[in-house]
Design an enzyme around this catalytic site. Structure first.
Site, short mmCIF file in Angstrom:
data_model
loop_
_atom_site.label_atom_id
_atom_site.label_comp_id
_atom_site.label_asym_id
_atom_site.label_seq_id
_atom_site.Cartn_x
_atom_site.Cartn_y
_atom_site.Cartn_z
CG HIS A 41 -1.98 -0.98 1.27
ND1 HIS A 41 -2.79 -1.24 0.20
CD2 HIS A 41 -2.42 -1.80 2.26
CE1 HIS A 41 -3.67 -2.18 0.52
NE2 HIS A 41 -3.46 -2.53 1.77
CB CYS A 98 4.15 -10.67 5.02
SG CYS A 98 4.47 -10.62 6.79
CG HIS A 126 -6.62 -5.50 4.28
ND1 HIS A 126 -5.57 -6.33 3.94
CD2 HIS A 126 -6.06 -4.30 4.59
CE1 HIS A 126 -4.43 -5.66 4.05
NE2 HIS A 126 -4.70 -4.43 4.44
CD GLU A 128 -2.96 -9.85 6.67
OE1 GLU A 128 -3.11 -10.57 7.69
OE2 GLU A 128 -2.40 -8.73 6.71
CB CYS A 194 2.64 -8.56 12.24
SG CYS A 194 4.35 -8.05 12.01
#
Length: 198
Positions: A41, A98, A126, A128, A194
């Protein structure tokens, strides 16, 4: 006036790795390079990569139209169907997902295969979260707010495996898990936020 740089300014390790991988691929001008969705992003990075010939693909239809080249999976990850399509087309695949996101893919793939239903705490639109859903072997539930958690009604007897979008607020995650756990379901809670999010 004093200007201070925040201790945690800049890209997280997963994003740094993804960006580095794309720039490394872009060093070969003889290859057609694509990312599936914007690599991160950040409009400036995406625009700079476009100047270096890296094009963004936004749908599986665009992958189907390719006759060659390298497709780089963005840092947010993508659904299993995208991996399968890239391989079926005989395209080179570079996975810049990731590591924390990849771990969630492995968890939901394993747990849904073991019979669990999956509840993802995060933003349903989103990239993800869309990618995580695409690694569940059956439909997954997504909630983001306390109101959605209060309204959530689970009638199956299967265990409910709860994971989170990596960038979700930790306190908010705990609150939503508390609301769900009070309903008395058989749940397996895995904190997949995370560390860099804190």
């Amino acid at each position: 006036m004093i200007v201070k740089t925040a201790k945690t300014a800049g890209f997280c390790p997963g994003v740094k790795r993804a960006v580095r991988m794309v720039y490394e691929q872009a060093e070969n001008p003889s290859k057609e390079i694509y990312t599936y969705g914007p690599i991160i992003h950040n409009e400036q990075v995406v625009e700079d990569l476009e100047k270096k010939g890296v094009r963004v693909l936004n749908s599986e239809e665009e992958i189907r139209a390719l006759t060659g080249g390298t497709v780089i999976i963005r840092s947010h990850g993508v659904s299993k169907s995208v991996y399968d399509l890239i391989r079926d087309k005989g395209l080179e695949l570079v996975d810049a997902t990731c590591g924390f996101v990849r771990r969630i893919h492995e968890i939901v793939w394993r747990e849904s295969g073991n019979g669990c239903d999956i509840l993802i705490i995060g933003n349903s639109t989103h990239p993800e979260v869309e990618g995580i859903k695409g690694w569940c072997r059956k439909d997954a539930y997504v909630i983001e707010t306390e109101e959605e958690a209060e309204k959530f009604h689970y009638t199956k007897k299967n265990k409910l495996c709860i994971v989170s979008q990596t960038t979700f607020n930790y306190k908010k995650f705990n609150k939503l898990v508390e609301i769900i756990s009070e309903k008395g379901y058989d749940i397996l809670v895995l904190n997949t936020i995370c560390n860099a999010t804190e």
